[in-house]
Design a protein around this motif. Structure first.
Motif, PDB file in Angstrom:
ATOM      1  N   MET A 102       0.847  -1.205   0.000  1.00 26.75           N
ATOM      2  CA  MET A 102       0.000   0.000   0.000  1.00 26.75           C
ATOM      3  C   MET A 102       0.882   1.255   0.000  1.00 26.75           C
ATOM      4  O   MET A 102       0.630   2.232  -0.696  1.00 26.75           O
ATOM      5  CB  MET A 102      -0.932   0.023   1.227  1.00 26.75           C
ATOM      6  N   GLN A 103       1.944   1.208   0.812  1.00 24.74           N
ATOM      7  CA  GLN A 103       2.841   2.359   0.912  1.00 24.74           C
ATOM      8  C   GLN A 103       3.528   2.624  -0.436  1.00 24.74           C
ATOM      9  O   GLN A 103       3.583   3.763  -0.909  1.00 24.74           O
ATOM     10  CB  GLN A 103       3.894   2.072   1.995  1.00 24.74           C
ATOM     11  N   GLN A 104       4.034   1.546  -1.040  1.00 24.30           N
ATOM     12  CA  GLN A 104       4.716   1.695  -2.335  1.00 24.30           C
ATOM     13  C   GLN A 104       3.755   2.232  -3.391  1.00 24.30           C
ATOM     14  O   GLN A 104       4.095   3.097  -4.190  1.00 24.30           O
ATOM     15  CB  GLN A 104       5.291   0.344  -2.805  1.00 24.30           C
ATOM     16  N   TYR A 105       2.551   1.688  -3.356  1.00 29.00           N
ATOM     17  CA  TYR A 105       1.549   2.104  -4.341  1.00 29.00           C
ATOM     18  C   TYR A 105       1.214   3.588  -4.167  1.00 29.00           C
ATOM     19  O   TYR A 105       1.155   4.349  -5.139  1.00 29.00           O
ATOM     20  CB  TYR A 105       0.285   1.256  -4.164  1.00 29.00           C
ATOM     21  N   ALA A 106       1.039   3.992  -2.924  1.00 32.47           N
ATOM     22  CA  ALA A 106       0.659   5.383  -2.652  1.00 32.47           C
ATOM     23  C   ALA A 106       1.720   6.351  -3.183  1.00 32.47           C
ATOM     24  O   ALA A 106       1.401   7.434  -3.677  1.00 32.47           O
ATOM     25  CB  ALA A 106       0.465   5.582  -1.152  1.00 32.47           C
ATOM     26  N   LEU A 107       2.966   5.950  -3.085  1.00 31.25           N
ATOM     27  CA  LEU A 107       4.048   6.833  -3.551  1.00 31.25           C
ATOM     28  C   LEU A 107       4.138   6.881  -5.079  1.00 31.25           C
ATOM     29  O   LEU A 107       4.763   7.780  -5.634  1.00 31.25           O
ATOM     30  CB  LEU A 107       5.384   6.363  -2.972  1.00 31.25           C
ATOM     31  N   SER A 108       3.480   5.913  -5.725  1.00 34.00           N
ATOM     32  CA  SER A 108       3.630   5.817  -7.184  1.00 34.00           C
ATOM     33  C   SER A 108       2.478   6.458  -7.958  1.00 34.00           C
ATOM     34  O   SER A 108       2.552   6.582  -9.170  1.00 34.00           O
ATOM     35  CB  SER A 108       3.725   4.339  -7.585  1.00 34.00           C
ATOM     36  N   ILE A 109       1.402   6.836  -7.268  1.00 34.94           N
ATOM     37  CA  ILE A 109       0.202   7.213  -8.037  1.00 34.94           C
ATOM     38  C   ILE A 109       0.057   8.716  -8.228  1.00 34.94           C
ATOM     39  O   ILE A 109       0.750   9.530  -7.618  1.00 34.94           O
ATOM     40  CB  ILE A 109      -1.091   6.676  -7.376  1.00 34.94           C
ATOM     41  N   ASN A 110      -0.873   9.022  -9.090  1.00 35.85           N
ATOM     42  CA  ASN A 110      -1.323  10.353  -9.421  1.00 35.85           C
ATOM     43  C   ASN A 110      -1.538  11.191  -8.137  1.00 35.85           C
ATOM     44  O   ASN A 110      -2.204  10.746  -7.209  1.00 35.85           O
ATOM     45  CB  ASN A 110      -2.645  10.096 -10.188  1.00 35.85           C
ATOM     46  N   PRO A 111      -0.968  12.400  -8.069  1.00 36.95           N
ATOM     47  CA  PRO A 111      -1.092  13.222  -6.858  1.00 36.95           C
ATOM     48  C   PRO A 111      -2.540  13.474  -6.437  1.00 36.95           C
ATOM     49  O   PRO A 111      -2.817  13.679  -5.256  1.00 36.95           O
ATOM     50  CB  PRO A 111      -0.422  14.546  -7.256  1.00 36.95           C
ATOM     51  N   PHE A 112      -3.473  13.428  -7.394  1.00 37.73           N
ATOM     52  CA  PHE A 112      -4.884  13.639  -7.076  1.00 37.73           C
ATOM     53  C   PHE A 112      -5.373  12.601  -6.052  1.00 37.73           C
ATOM     54  O   PHE A 112      -6.213  12.893  -5.199  1.00 37.73           O
ATOM     55  CB  PHE A 112      -5.713  13.545  -8.370  1.00 37.73           C
ATOM     56  N   LEU A 113      -4.841  11.388  -6.129  1.00 35.16           N
ATOM     57  CA  LEU A 113      -5.267  10.322  -5.216  1.00 35.16           C
ATOM     58  C   LEU A 113      -4.260  10.093  -4.089  1.00 35.16           C
ATOM     59  O   LEU A 113      -4.614   9.533  -3.052  1.00 35.16           O
ATOM     60  CB  LEU A 113      -5.447   9.008  -5.988  1.00 35.16           C
ATOM     61  N   ARG A 114      -3.015  10.521  -4.292  1.00 32.82           N
ATOM     62  CA  ARG A 114      -1.937  10.129  -3.376  1.00 32.82           C
ATOM     63  C   ARG A 114      -2.176  10.580  -1.933  1.00 32.82           C
ATOM     64  O   ARG A 114      -1.942   9.837  -0.982  1.00 32.82           O
ATOM     65  CB  ARG A 114      -0.600  10.697  -3.885  1.00 32.82           C
ATOM     66  N   GLN A 115      -2.660  11.803  -1.802  1.00 28.58           N
ATOM     67  CA  GLN A 115      -2.795  12.363  -0.455  1.00 28.58           C
ATOM     68  C   GLN A 115      -3.733  11.526   0.424  1.00 28.58           C
ATOM     69  O   GLN A 115      -3.422  11.233   1.581  1.00 28.58           O
ATOM     70  CB  GLN A 115      -3.329  13.785  -0.558  1.00 28.58           C
ATOM     71  N   SER A 116      -4.862  11.138  -0.147  1.00 29.33           N
ATOM     72  CA  SER A 116      -5.804  10.381   0.680  1.00 29.33           C
ATOM     73  C   SER A 116      -5.261   8.988   0.988  1.00 29.33           C
ATOM     74  O   SER A 116      -5.523   8.433   2.060  1.00 29.33           O
ATOM     75  CB  SER A 116      -7.186  10.310   0.028  1.00 29.33           C
ATOM     76  N   TRP A 117      -4.465   8.420   0.086  1.00 31.64           N
ATOM     77  CA  TRP A 117      -3.835   7.136   0.394  1.00 31.64           C
ATOM     78  C   TRP A 117      -2.849   7.291   1.555  1.00 31.64           C
ATOM     79  O   TRP A 117      -2.884   6.525   2.511  1.00 31.64           O
ATOM     80  CB  TRP A 117      -3.082   6.598  -0.833  1.00 31.64           C
ATOM     81  N   LEU A 118      -1.982   8.295   1.466  1.00 32.66           N
ATOM     82  CA  LEU A 118      -0.921   8.440   2.470  1.00 32.66           C
ATOM     83  C   LEU A 118      -1.453   8.919   3.815  1.00 32.66           C
ATOM     84  O   LEU A 118      -1.020   8.452   4.871  1.00 32.66           O
ATOM     85  CB  LEU A 118       0.141   9.429   1.969  1.00 32.66           C
ATOM     86  N   GLU A 119      -2.398   9.856   3.765  1.00 29.26           N
ATOM     87  CA  GLU A 119      -2.819  10.504   5.012  1.00 29.26           C
ATOM     88  C   GLU A 119      -4.040   9.848   5.658  1.00 29.26           C
ATOM     89  O   GLU A 119      -4.303  10.062   6.841  1.00 29.26           O
ATOM     90  CB  GLU A 119      -3.115  11.987   4.738  1.00 29.26           C
ATOM     91  N   VAL A 120      -4.784   9.075   4.875  1.00 28.83           N
ATOM     92  CA  VAL A 120      -6.004   8.472   5.429  1.00 28.83           C
ATOM     93  C   VAL A 120      -5.949   6.938   5.344  1.00 28.83           C
ATOM     94  O   VAL A 120      -6.032   6.251   6.369  1.00 28.83           O
ATOM     95  CB  VAL A 120      -7.266   8.992   4.689  1.00 28.83           C
ATOM     96  N   ALA A 121      -5.802   6.415   4.140  1.00 26.64           N
ATOM     97  CA  ALA A 121      -5.960   4.969   3.966  1.00 26.64           C
ATOM     98  C   ALA A 121      -4.889   4.166   4.719  1.00 26.64           C
ATOM     99  O   ALA A 121      -5.216   3.192   5.409  1.00 26.64           O
ATOM    100  CB  ALA A 121      -5.926   4.626   2.477  1.00 26.64           C
ATOM    101  N   ILE A 122      -3.642   4.570   4.590  1.00 28.30           N
ATOM    102  CA  ILE A 122      -2.584   3.750   5.209  1.00 28.30           C
ATOM    103  C   ILE A 122      -2.631   3.817   6.742  1.00 28.30           C
ATOM    104  O   ILE A 122      -2.592   2.770   7.406  1.00 28.30           O
ATOM    105  CB  ILE A 122      -1.206   4.127   4.625  1.00 28.30           C
ATOM    106  N   PRO A 123      -2.757   5.008   7.360  1.00 28.96           N
ATOM    107  CA  PRO A 123      -2.920   5.000   8.820  1.00 28.96           C
ATOM    108  C   PRO A 123      -4.151   4.209   9.257  1.00 28.96           C
ATOM    109  O   PRO A 123      -4.105   3.476  10.254  1.00 28.96           O
ATOM    110  CB  PRO A 123      -3.075   6.489   9.169  1.00 28.96           C
TER     111      PRO A 123
END
Ligand SMILES: [Fe+2]
Length: 428
Positions: A333-354
Motif C-alpha cells: 500500500m505504501q509503495q503504491y501510494a508513492l507511485s500514483i497520481n497526486p490527485f489520489l496520493r494524499q488520501s492514500w498516504l494521510e487516510v488509507a494507510i494509517p
C-alpha cells in the motif's frame, strides 16, 4: 451510424452491435449478470465499434481486479484503433475510460460531466460519474450529476434510482425515499432503487419496514450480478443484526451473502468482511469464516483498486492470522501510494494507510495502537469513499478499541488477564 436505445449515435452499421449495446446499457443500469455477454456480442457483430470496446473496458475496470484491468487494456487499444471515424461523444467516452484505467479519476469525471452536459440521455456516463464520485467521497457531486439530467429523462426509472441514492447520501432522506419508491412503482425490477430506499430505512432505524421492503422485492434480484445481489442481502442482514437476530444474520451470510458470492470478486469479498466484522463487534463467534474467506484475498494484496476496499482486506487477513500477507499488503500500500497520481496520493498516504494500520491493530487486539492510529483519520475517512452505512463500521471499530483498551487496562491492573479476555469483554 445507428442509434442506441437512448437515442444516441453509435459509429457502427451493424444492427446486431446496437442490439448488444442496448442489452449492455440495460444490464448495466439494472446491475444484471448478462452485461459482459451482451457487450461481447456487440463486439463480435462489429469488431470496429469503438464504443462497444470502451463499454467492455469499462465493464472490466468495474470488476476492480488486476486480471480484469489487463482485459480492459486490450479493448481500449481496439477502441483507439478506430478513433478517426468516431463522434465527439464516443471520443470523450473512450478518453474517460482510458483515464479511469490510468487512475486519472479527476480527468474521467471531467469527461463524464462533459458528456452528460451535451448528451443528458447518456445514463451510462451518469452511472460511471456517480461511481467515481462515490469512491472520492463527493456526495454532492454524486447527486448533482444525476439530478442535472432529470428533466430529459422523466420516464426513466433507473435515473430515479440514481437520484434517490444521491439524495440519501446527501441526507435528504424523505426525498430519497419518495424517488426510490417512484422508481420501483415505474418498474419493480430496479434493484438500485430498492437499495436507495433500504439505506433510508437503515439510517432512520426502520428495521421491520426495511426487512419487509427488501424481502418483498428480493425475488426480483435473481438476475442481478453478484455485487448488487449480495449487497442488497447485506442490507437485509444489517436490519437483523440491529435486531440482534444473530442466527438469521449468519444464515443470510452463509446463503445469500458469502454463500452466493463470486468468491473472487472484490466487492463481494468486502461485503462479507464487513458483515463478519460487525458480527464480531457484537461478540459473535464467526467460527472459521475469516479463514474461509481470506484464502481468496491473496490476489488483493498488491492490487489497490480502491483504498476503502483495502481496509477490509487487510483486516480480514489479520483476523485469519495471515500475518505475512498483512505485512506484504501494508508495505505494498505504501509503495503504491508513492507511485500514483497526486490527485489520489494524499488520501492514500494521510487516510488509507494509517487507517489500515489501525484496523490491523484492532484485529490483533492491540487496542491502544488502534486508537492512536484510527482517531486522527476518522474525520477524513469519507475521502476514501463508501456509503455512510459502510463507513460507520470504522467508527464502530474505533469505539470498540476504546472500550476494550479500558477493559484491558482494568484487567491488567487487577492481574486477571486470561486467554478468554476478549470474550469476557464482549458481554454487552
Ligand atoms: Fe449500500
Amino acid at each position: 451510424m445507428l442509434k442506441d436505445m437512448q437515442g444516441l449515435g453509435v459509429t457502427t452499421d451493424s444492427p446486431d452491435a446496437i442490439a448488444g449495446i442496448n442489452r449492455f446499457i440495460d444490464q448495466s443500469l439494472f446491475y444484471g449478470k448478462d452485461a459482459e455477454t451482451a457487450i461481447l456480442k456487440a463486439i463480435a457483430a462489429d469488431p470496429t465499434c469503438a464504443l462497444a470496446h470502451a463499454y467492455t473496458a469499462a465493464y472490466y475496470l468495474s470488476q476492480e481486479n488486476r486480471i480484469a484491468w489487463q482485459q480492459a487494456q486490450v479493448h481500449l487499444l481496439a477502441a483507439q484503433k478506430n478513433w478517426a471515424k468516431i463522434t465527439d461523444r464516443e471520443k470523450w467516452y473512450v478518453q474517460a475510460i482510458i483515464a479511469w484505467a490510468n487512475k486519472e479519476i479527476d480527468v474521467a469525471i471531467t469527461l463524464h460531466e462533459e458528456i452528460t452536459n451535451h448528451f443528458p440521455q447518456d445514463l451510462i456516463s451518469v452511472q460511471q460519474g456517480q461511481y467515481h464520485y462515490f469512491y472520492l467521497g463527493n456526495k454532492q457531486r454524486l447527486l448533482q450529476i444525476a439530478q442535472k439530467v432529470l428533466t430529459p429523462n422523466l420516464d426513466n426509472h433507473y435515473l430515479y434510482g440514481m437520484v434517490a441514492f444521491g439524495l440519501e447520501q446527501c441526507h435528504q432522506l424523505a426525498s430519497a425515499e419518495v424517488i426510490g419508491r417512484k422508481a420501483t412503482d415505474l418498474n419493480r425490477y430496479d434493484p438500485w432503487a430498492h437499495h436507495a430506499v433500504a439505506h433510508v430505512m437503515e439510517t432512520q432505524g426502520r428495521l421491520e419496514e426495511g426487512i419487509a421492503w427488501m424481502e418483498s422485492l428480493a425475488p426480483t434480484w435473481e438476475s442481478c450480478n453478484s455485487m448488487l445481489y449480495t449487497h442488497n442481502w447485506w442490507h437485509v442482514a444489517l436490519y437483523y443484526l440491529e435486531q440482534n437476530d444473530i442466527e438469521k444474520v449468519l444464515l443470510l451470510y452463509d446463503t445469500y451473502i458469502w454463500g452466493h458470492a463470486n468468491k473472487r470478486s472484490p466487492k463481494d469479498q468486502v461485503g462479507a468482511i464487513s458483515l463478519l466484522l460487525r458480527l464480531e463487534l457484537r461478540g459473535v463467534d464467526v467460527s472459521n469464516r475469516w479463514s474461509e474467506l481470506s484464502y481468496y484475498l491473496y490476489h488483493r494484496i498488491h492490487e489497490h483498486a480502491l483504498p476503502f476496499q483495502d481496509l477490509h482486506y487487510v483486516y480480514a487477513l489479520a483476523k485469519a492470522g495471515f500475518i505475512e500477507w498483512v505485512k506484504q499488503m501494508l508495505w505494498s500500500m505504501q509503495q503504491y501510494a508513492l507511485s500514483i497520481n497526486p490527485f489520489l496520493r494524499q488520501s492514500w498516504l494521510e487516510v488509507a494507510i494509517p487507517a489500515a494500520k489501525g484496523m490491523v491493530a484492532h484485529a490483533k487486539d492491540d487496542f491502544n495502537t488502534a486508537i492512536t492510529t484510527l482517531k486522527p483519520v476518522l474525520p477524513r475517512l469519507h475521502e476514501i469513499g463508501g456509503s455512510h452505512a459502510q463507513l460507520a463500521l470504522f467508527k464502530q471499530v474505533y469505539q470498540d478499541a476504546v472500550l476494550l483498551a479500558q477493559k484491558q487496562s482494568h484487567l491488567y491492573s487487577n492481574c486477571q488477564i486470561s486467554t478468554h479476555r476478549r470474550k469476557s469483554c464482549f458481554l454487552r
